[in-house]
Motif scaffolding. Structure first.
Motif, PDB file in Angstrom:
ATOM      1  N   GLY A  11     -11.765   8.326  -3.293  1.00 12.95           N
ATOM      2  CA  GLY A  11     -10.837   8.945  -2.342  1.00 12.95           C
ATOM      3  C   GLY A  11     -10.921   8.408  -0.916  1.00 12.95           C
ATOM      4  O   GLY A  11     -10.300   8.947  -0.007  1.00 12.95           O
ATOM      5  N   SER A  12     -11.697   7.332  -0.720  1.00 15.76           N
ATOM      6  CA  SER A  12     -11.849   6.819   0.657  1.00 15.76           C
ATOM      7  C   SER A  12     -10.657   5.966   1.088  1.00 15.76           C
ATOM      8  O   SER A  12     -10.421   5.775   2.275  1.00 15.76           O
ATOM      9  N   GLY A  13      -9.929   5.426   0.118  1.00 15.63           N
ATOM     10  CA  GLY A  13      -8.753   4.605   0.453  1.00 15.63           C
ATOM     11  C   GLY A  13      -8.922   3.126   0.151  1.00 15.63           C
ATOM     12  O   GLY A  13      -8.223   2.283   0.708  1.00 15.63           O
ATOM     13  N   LYS A  14      -9.837   2.795  -0.781  1.00 11.70           N
ATOM     14  CA  LYS A  14     -10.076   1.386  -1.139  1.00 11.70           C
ATOM     15  C   LYS A  14      -8.807   0.712  -1.654  1.00 11.70           C
ATOM     16  O   LYS A  14      -8.522  -0.432  -1.309  1.00 11.70           O
ATOM     17  N   THR A  15      -8.056   1.420  -2.495  1.00 10.64           N
ATOM     18  CA  THR A  15      -6.855   0.828  -3.109  1.00 10.64           C
ATOM     19  C   THR A  15      -5.834   0.457  -2.043  1.00 10.64           C
ATOM     20  O   THR A  15      -5.231  -0.610  -2.094  1.00 10.64           O
ATOM     21  N   THR A  16      -5.652   1.349  -1.067  1.00 11.60           N
ATOM     22  CA  THR A  16      -4.697   1.091   0.020  1.00 11.60           C
ATOM     23  C   THR A  16      -5.139  -0.124   0.830  1.00 11.60           C
ATOM     24  O   THR A  16      -4.336  -1.006   1.157  1.00 11.60           O
ATOM     25  N   VAL A  17      -6.428  -0.188   1.135  1.00 16.75           N
ATOM     26  CA  VAL A  17      -6.965  -1.314   1.912  1.00 16.75           C
ATOM     27  C   VAL A  17      -6.798  -2.623   1.132  1.00 16.75           C
ATOM     28  O   VAL A  17      -6.360  -3.644   1.681  1.00 16.75           O
ATOM     29  N   ALA A  18      -7.102  -2.585  -0.170  1.00 15.05           N
ATOM     30  CA  ALA A  18      -6.948  -3.788  -1.007  1.00 15.05           C
ATOM     31  C   ALA A  18      -5.494  -4.250  -1.008  1.00 15.05           C
ATOM     32  O   ALA A  18      -5.201  -5.449  -0.928  1.00 15.05           O
ATOM     33  N   ARG A  19      -4.569  -3.287  -1.066  1.00 17.02           N
ATOM     34  CA  ARG A  19      -3.137  -3.625  -1.076  1.00 17.02           C
ATOM     35  C   ARG A  19      -2.731  -4.305   0.248  1.00 17.02           C
ATOM     36  O   ARG A  19      -1.969  -5.270   0.265  1.00 17.02           O
ATOM     37  N   LEU A  20      -3.274  -3.796   1.361  1.00 15.76           N
ATOM     38  CA  LEU A  20      -2.961  -4.385   2.669  1.00 15.76           C
ATOM     39  C   LEU A  20      -3.474  -5.826   2.768  1.00 15.76           C
ATOM     40  O   LEU A  20      -2.813  -6.693   3.336  1.00 15.76           O
ATOM     41  N   ALA A  22      -3.818  -7.790   0.154  1.00 16.23           N
ATOM     42  CA  ALA A  22      -2.935  -8.543  -0.750  1.00 16.23           C
ATOM     43  C   ALA A  22      -1.620  -8.895  -0.047  1.00 16.23           C
ATOM     44  O   ALA A  22      -1.064  -9.978  -0.240  1.00 16.23           O
ATOM     45  N   GLU A  23      -1.134  -7.965   0.792  1.00 16.47           N
ATOM     46  CA  GLU A  23       0.113  -8.215   1.534  1.00 16.47           C
ATOM     47  C   GLU A  23      -0.043  -9.352   2.546  1.00 16.47           C
ATOM     48  O   GLU A  23       0.930  -9.953   2.976  1.00 16.47           O
ATOM     49  N   LEU A  24      -1.304  -9.644   2.915  1.00  7.87           N
ATOM     50  CA  LEU A  24      -1.573 -10.784   3.811  1.00  7.87           C
ATOM     51  C   LEU A  24      -1.878 -12.048   2.994  1.00  7.87           C
ATOM     52  O   LEU A  24      -2.436 -13.019   3.507  1.00  7.87           O
ATOM     53  N   ASN A  25      -1.519 -11.987   1.705  1.00  6.28           N
ATOM     54  CA  ASN A  25      -1.723 -13.111   0.766  1.00  6.28           C
ATOM     55  C   ASN A  25      -3.183 -13.438   0.486  1.00  6.28           C
ATOM     56  O   ASN A  25      -3.516 -14.575   0.135  1.00  6.28           O
ATOM     57  N   SER A  26      -4.063 -12.454   0.662  1.00  4.43           N
ATOM     58  CA  SER A  26      -5.462 -12.670   0.284  1.00  4.43           C
ATOM     59  C   SER A  26      -5.599 -12.334  -1.195  1.00  4.43           C
ATOM     60  O   SER A  26      -5.093 -11.307  -1.631  1.00  4.43           O
ATOM     61  N   PRO A  27      -6.302 -13.171  -1.967  1.00  5.15           N
ATOM     62  CA  PRO A  27      -6.531 -12.809  -3.363  1.00  5.15           C
ATOM     63  C   PRO A  27      -7.438 -11.571  -3.451  1.00  5.15           C
ATOM     64  O   PRO A  27      -8.384 -11.446  -2.678  1.00  5.15           O
ATOM     65  N   VAL A  28      -7.107 -10.678  -4.368  1.00  3.79           N
ATOM     66  CA  VAL A  28      -7.892  -9.450  -4.546  1.00  3.79           C
ATOM     67  C   VAL A  28      -8.283  -9.325  -6.014  1.00  3.79           C
ATOM     68  O   VAL A  28      -7.430  -9.401  -6.895  1.00  3.79           O
ATOM     69  N   LEU A  29      -9.576  -9.170  -6.267  1.00  6.12           N
ATOM     70  CA  LEU A  29     -10.049  -8.871  -7.628  1.00  6.12           C
ATOM     71  C   LEU A  29     -10.523  -7.427  -7.633  1.00  6.12           C
ATOM     72  O   LEU A  29     -11.152  -6.976  -6.683  1.00  6.12           O
ATOM     73  N   ASP A  30     -10.239  -6.713  -8.710  1.00  2.85           N
ATOM     74  CA  ASP A  30     -10.556  -5.289  -8.758  1.00  2.85           C
ATOM     75  C   ASP A  30     -11.398  -4.964  -9.988  1.00  2.85           C
ATOM     76  O   ASP A  30     -10.937  -5.123 -11.121  1.00  2.85           O
ATOM     77  N   ALA A  31     -12.639  -4.532  -9.740  1.00  2.00           N
ATOM     78  CA  ALA A  31     -13.548  -4.231 -10.851  1.00  2.00           C
ATOM     79  C   ALA A  31     -12.986  -3.128 -11.754  1.00  2.00           C
ATOM     80  O   ALA A  31     -13.147  -3.178 -12.979  1.00  2.00           O
TER      81      ALA A  31
END
Length: 200
Positions: A11-20, A22-31
Motif C-alpha cells: 500500500g505504499s505506492g510502489k506500482t504507481t512509482v514504477a508506472r511513472l 515506465a512513462e519516462l521510458n525506463s525499463p521496469v521489471l516486477d517481481a
C-alpha cells in the motif's frame, strides 16, 4: 546497467512509482508480475506449490486460488516460509535472465520483499517508497477490501518502516495524495541517468 531496487511496504505506492518510471521510458521489471507468471496454470512452480499445500489451493479449473493460498500462508505458522522457498529462487533467476537481455542506462527492479529475502546485493541502489503505516492500512483497505486483521498481519510480516528507511539510498515520500510523485520520480530519473553515465 544500473539496477535500482524499488521497494516499500504494502500500500505504499510502489506500482504507481514504477508506472511513472515506465512513462519516462525506463525499463521496469516486477517481481510480483514474474511470480504471477510462474504460478500460471501448467507451470512447474504451480505443480510444486500444489504438492506442498494440497489441492485446496487450486480452483476447480486447476488454476491457483490466490485467496485460499494467501489465507493459508498468513494464518498457519511456517507456511509462508515454505511458499517462499519454492518461489523466491525462481523469481530471482527469472529477473537475472531478463536483466541480461536488457540494455539501458538503468533499470527499475520492483521487489516488494527485497529486505525480507536478504537480496539487497542483487541491486546497485535501493529506492524506498515510504508512507506512514496508517496510510498503508487505509489504502489497502480501500483497494483490496481485506480485513483489518489480515492487513496488519501482512504489514507485521514485512520489514519495518524504520529498517527500510535506514537502508534506502533514495527515498520517495508518498504520504499524501498530492506528494508530487511525478516530480520526485523525474528527479531520480535524472540522477540515475547521470550515475549510470559516470559508471561507463
Amino acid at each position: 546497467m544500473l539496477k535500482i531496487g524499488l521497494t516499500g511496504g504494502i500500500g505504499s505506492g510502489k506500482t504507481t512509482v514504477a508506472r511513472l518510471f515506465a512513462e519516462l521510458n525506463s525499463p521496469v521489471l516486477d517481481a510480483d508480475a514474474i511470480a504471477h507468471q510462474l504460478v500460471a496454470k501448467g507451470q512447474p512452480a504451480l505443480t510444486r506449490i500444489q504438492e506442498a499445500f494440497g489441492t485446496d489451493i487450486l480452483k476447480p479449473d486447476g488454476a491457483l486460488n490466490r485467496e485460499a493460498l494467501r489465507d493459508l500462508v498468513f494464518s498457519v505458522p511456517g507456511q509462508k516460509q515454505k511458499l517462499e522457498a519454492i518461489l523466491h529462487p525462481l523469481i530471482y533467476k527469472t529477473l537475472q535472465a531478463e536483466l541480461e537481455q536488457m540494455s539501458a542506462p538503468y533499470c527499475i527492479v520492483c521487489i516488494p520483499l527485497l529486505f525480507e529475502t536478504n537480496m539487497t546485493h542483487f541491486v546497485d541502489r535501493i529506492l524506498v517508497v515510504d508512507c506512514p503505516v496508517e496510510t498503508q492500512i487505509e489504502r489497502v483497505k480501500n483497494r483490496d477490501h481485506m480485513s483489518m486483521e489480515r492487513i496488519e498481519s501482512i504489514i507485521a510480516s514485512q520489514a519495518s518502516r524504520a529498517l527500510r528507511k535506514s537502508k534506502a539510498d533514495d527515498l520517495i515520500d508518498n504520504s499524501k495524495t498530492d506528494s508530487g510523485l511525478a516530480e520526485q520520480v523525474k528527479k531520480l530519473h535524472n540522477l540515475y541517468i547521470s550515475l549510470s553515465a559516470s559508471q561507463d
